[in-house]
Design a protein around this motif. Structure first.
Motif, mmCIF file in Angstrom:
data_model
loop_
_atom_site.group_PDB
_atom_site.id
_atom_site.type_symbol
_atom_site.label_atom_id
_atom_site.label_comp_id
_atom_site.label_asym_id
_atom_site.label_seq_id
_atom_site.Cartn_x
_atom_site.Cartn_y
_atom_site.Cartn_z
ATOM 1 N N GLU A 393 73.122 6.847 37.927
ATOM 2 C CA GLU A 393 74.134 7.905 38.030
ATOM 3 C C GLU A 393 75.392 7.602 37.218
ATOM 4 N N MET A 394 75.470 6.421 36.635
ATOM 5 C CA MET A 394 76.659 6.075 35.847
ATOM 6 C C MET A 394 76.705 6.883 34.552
ATOM 7 N N GLU A 395 77.874 6.930 33.953
ATOM 8 C CA GLU A 395 78.063 7.667 32.702
ATOM 9 C C GLU A 395 77.101 7.163 31.633
ATOM 10 N N GLU A 396 76.547 8.090 30.866
ATOM 11 C CA GLU A 396 75.617 7.730 29.795
ATOM 12 C C GLU A 396 76.293 6.754 28.820
ATOM 13 N N PRO A 397 75.713 5.538 28.637
ATOM 14 C CA PRO A 397 76.378 4.548 27.791
ATOM 15 C C PRO A 397 76.032 4.651 26.306
ATOM 16 N N ILE A 398 74.877 5.271 25.979
ATOM 17 C CA ILE A 398 74.408 5.284 24.588
ATOM 18 C C ILE A 398 74.995 6.493 23.856
ATOM 19 N N GLY A 399 75.473 6.258 22.664
ATOM 20 C CA GLY A 399 75.989 7.347 21.840
ATOM 21 C C GLY A 399 77.380 7.811 22.207
ATOM 22 N N ARG A 400 78.096 7.058 23.017
ATOM 23 C CA ARG A 400 79.482 7.425 23.349
ATOM 24 C C ARG A 400 80.358 7.273 22.111
ATOM 25 N N ILE A 401 81.220 8.250 21.887
ATOM 26 C CA ILE A 401 82.154 8.167 20.759
ATOM 27 C C ILE A 401 83.371 7.375 21.225
ATOM 28 N N LEU A 402 83.595 6.243 20.616
ATOM 29 C CA LEU A 402 84.678 5.355 21.020
ATOM 30 C C LEU A 402 85.946 5.594 20.217
ATOM 31 N N LYS A 403 85.766 6.110 19.006
ATOM 32 C CA LYS A 403 86.931 6.362 18.151
ATOM 33 C C LYS A 403 86.537 7.390 17.097
ATOM 34 N N ARG A 404 87.447 8.362 16.820
ATOM 35 C CA ARG A 404 87.215 9.354 15.771
ATOM 36 C C ARG A 404 88.409 9.333 14.825
ATOM 37 N N THR A 405 88.057 9.288 13.549
ATOM 38 C CA THR A 405 89.117 9.197 12.544
ATOM 39 C C THR A 405 88.819 10.160 11.401
ATOM 40 N N GLU A 406 89.835 10.912 10.984
ATOM 41 C CA GLU A 406 89.722 11.710 9.765
ATOM 42 C C GLU A 406 90.119 10.806 8.601
#
Length: 732
Positions: A393-406
């Motif tokens: 039930e924990m948050e999906e760990p795979i493919g989480r966006i940790l940082k977005r930069t233009e």
């Protein structure tokens, strides 16, 4: 029923394959040559080892009665004769003779005197067992005569048909060589090479060379780093083995045995070198037991299959992990929920196998602390199932966006979480660790290879089968491989191209060996030397609760307190006495540092850097918080350390300056745990300073990758790119 049917499928492992390589010893051996060396026949002072000889003759009698054709090659005549002649020379010498320089006795004379005594002893021992033996003395030159060889084979065949045991020895008394006890030229040069020659001449099915050690080691057997080689592979071991001294009494030693074994094995006669000190070693060899060192002409093929098997297992785990990563989050979650259901559905089967492991461990005399870790106590399976459901039930760990930069207009860079790949986990004793590790690997999308302790073999096998039965075919059950032979570990540790991380959970020795044996990154801790420091400004009732929990809640755990540090001011009042009394009431054995030992009249510890893993601990008196911090840095293992104090300023000094993976204030060290930290479970606790530190849960099994989305941009020397490097909000 799905799970029960799956569990009924037999498990084929690399260990069962290796055991299979000795199956031929159970079924295909009728005629065997047994060579017993001087070090087995005699004791260190030169006297006959009657007990060992008696046990040897009893084994041969039993095998003789079962229809085996036994040919014995024995050493010991020269050594026995030398002892007799020394005694005779002593009683016949005058005092003046004894004061003259003493010359070494002639080896041929020693052989002549000793041979008759040696054979008389064999004849007596075998006669007591209603077995007939015979003597055949040969020399190197005899075998140059083709007619002699034919007559020898005929004679031996006649003796064997009458159930007589032929006993061979080199006739050193009349050998044509100048120094038969030293010379190493000719057709054979000692009784080891004679045994190999006879095995070929007499068409034996097996040659057993009995030694004073358990078999061939990678180095001198006295060296703790030396390892027993179960199967000799010329292509692998030649040039890698360091031999020790030659035999203390005979001519050869292990070098001679290996040379003879290699010659015989590559000519088609399997050979086993094993201990002649073990009362039933020959019988165990013929039962196909994995004792001693096996030499076989096809061993290199087994080794190739073994290496291929290790790689195949790792490659399969990687392929399955990639299919797992390709599933939707809900599908990965369902796998965990199915595993939890499967564990509960098969709790009865798991309990039966675990109880068998516990019973075997008790019978083998394992320590209580290990048996405690081994046992799956009532409620454990349901607790494991519950923790798996929490993890699902924990948050999906795979493919989480940790940082977005233009990076530039229309050029978006994302840092995302992704699995490491394939994990190799080596753990000891605790079968519940297998469940926790497997569930974390699935949640984090990693392939997994598991190697548990041999004491939990049945428990690990059934748990592995239950878990993999719940993995759908779209992923593949080879996502989680179970390694059951310790011999597979060195091969796996070489696979740095397909295994991405090794996590050892066990003793200091285990962790150190793995770190020294691989290029693969290793995550874990060697020691769990955890401290509790009780400062002068303290609530003593609170301190007692914390110290007692940290020590006695689970003494075998790596986060249990091993050293109690106490402020010097508490030694002059009743505070320390009360704390000591509480520990002693709970059965804790106390050891002291130099100051505490004198003050409390308790035994002084041999080392502050010691992990008891039991109801014992070290106590030392320190001057203040800074002295406590220095002590922890000097003697600790950077695992978990705690301060008990009501002085917030002192507490902050401790929390900031103690350089450990976990540092606590006013709470038990036992809280250092993945489940208690809310990580769902843990694969272990890391004291490393890179990647992951402290309890390692799902996040510790992930790495990152960069995803860049553009609209046709090219670098082109950066001429047309205007970099903005603007942080953007995260998106799901």
């Amino acid at each position: 029923m799905k799970y029960l049917q799956a569990i009924a499928t037999p498990i084929f492992t690399m260990e069962s394959f290796q055991d299979h390589t000795r199956d031929f010893l159970k079924n295909n051996v009728k005629r065997l040559v047994v060579k017993v060396g001087t070090a087995v026949v005699t004791r260190s002072e030169g006297r006959l080892a009657l007990g060992r000889l008696g046990a040897l003759c009893e084994q041969l009698k039993e095998l003789n009665s079962q229809g085996y054709e036994i040919i014995l090659v024995t050493s010991g005549a020269v050594g026995l004769g030398r002892q007799k002649l020394r005694y005779r020379k002593l009683v016949n010498s005058s005092l003046a003779d004894l004061q003259k320089p003493q010359h070494e006795l002639d080896g041929k004379a020693c052989a002549a005197v000793g041979q008759s005594s040696l054979m008389a002893l064999y004849d007596t021992l075998f006669s007591q067992l209603d077995v007939t033996s015979s003597q055949l003395l040969v020399t190197d030159s005899d075998f140059r005569d083709e007619d002699f060889r034919k007559r020898l084979c005929q004679t031996v065949q006649s003796l064997l048909s009458l159930r007589v045991i032929p006993i061979f020895n080199e006739n050193d008394a009349v050998s044509t060589r100048k120094a038969p006890y030293e010379d190493s030229s000719g057709i054979f040069w000692d009784n080891d090479s004679l045994a190999g020659l006879l095995a070929l001449e007499l068409k034996a099915d097996l040659l057993i060379l009995l030694s004073d050690v358990d078999g061939l080691y990678s180095g001198p057997p006295s060296d703790p780093k030396s390892k027993l080689i179960h199967t000799y592979v010329k292509q692998k071991h030649q040039g890698e083995i360091t031999f020790g001294d030659k035999s203390r009494l005979g001519r050869g030693g292990m070098t001679a045995k290996v040379n003879a074994a290699v010659c015989a094995a590559y000519a088609g006669i399997p050979v086993v070198i094993t201990s002649g000190y073990v009362t039933d070693s020959i019988i165990k060899v013929l039962q196909g037991k994995r004792i001693g060192t096996l030499f076989h002409k096809d061993a290199y093929l087994w080794y190739s299959v073994k290496q291929a098997g290790a790689r195949e297992m790792a490659v399969a785990a990687r392929e399955c992990s990639r299919r797992l990563q390709g599933l939707q989050s809900q599908d990965r979650k369902k796998i965990l929920l199915d595993i939890a259901d499967a564990l509960e559905a098969n709790e009865g089967l798991i309990k039966v196998e675990n109880e068998a492991d516990v019973a075997a461990a008790r019978e083998a005399g394992y320590e209580k602390s290990l048996i405690s870790r081994l046992a799956l106590k009532p409620g454990k399976i349901s607790g494991l199932a519950k923790s798996i459901r929490v993890l699902a039930e924990m948050e999906e760990p795979i493919g989480r966006i940790l940082k977005r930069t233009e990076l530039a207009d229309g050029l978006i860079l994302e840092k995302t979480s992704c699995p490491l790949g394939v994990l190799l986990i080596v753990f000891e004793s605790r079968p519940d660790a297998l469940v926790q590790i497997a569930s974390l690997a699935i949640r984090s999308g990693n392939g997994l290879l598991l190697k548990g302790g041999k004491e939990a073999r049945r428990s690990n096998a059934i748990l592995h089968k239950v878990i993999t039965s719940a993995i759908p075919d779209t992923v593949g059950s080879k996502l989680i491989g179970l390694v059951t032979s310790r011999d597979e570990i060195p091969d796996l540790l070489k696979l740095d191209d397909v295994i991405d991380l090794v996590i050892p959970r066990g003793s200091n020795k285990l962790v150190s060996q793995i770190k020294d044996s691989t290029k693969i990154p290793v995550l874990g801790h060697a020691d769990g030397i955890c401290h509790v420091y009780v400062d002068k400004l303290v609530d003593m009732d609170k301190a007692k609760r914390i110290v007692l929990d940290a020590k006695i809640d689970y003494p075998a755990a790596c986060n249990a307190m091993e050293t109690l540090l106490v402020h010097n001011d508490l030694s002059s009042n009743d505070g320390l006495s009360e704390l000591i009394l509480e520990l002693q009431r709970e059965g804790v054995k106390l050891f002291g540092g130099p100051r505490a030992s004198n003050l409390l009249n308790i035994p002084e510890t041999r080392s502050f850097h010691h992990e008891y893993n039991s109801t014992a601990c070290t106590i030392e008196i320190v001057d203040d918080v800074h002295a406590a911090i220095d002590h922890i840095h000097q003697h600790g293992s950077a695992h978990t350390d705690c301060i008990v104090t009501e002085d917030q300023e002192v507490a902050e000094i401790f929390l900031r300056q103690v350089d450990s993976a976990a540092v606590f204030h006013n709470t038990s060290t036992r809280f250092c745990d993945g489940a208690r930290f809310g990580l769902g479970a843990e694969v272990g606790i890391s004291t490393s300073r890179i990647h992951a530190r402290g309890p390692v849960g799902v996040e510790g099994l992930l790495t990152t990758r960069w995803i860049l989305r553009g609209s046709g941009q090219v670098v082109d020397g950066d001429k047309g790119v205007i970099y903005t490097h603007k942080d953007l909000p995260l998106q799901s």
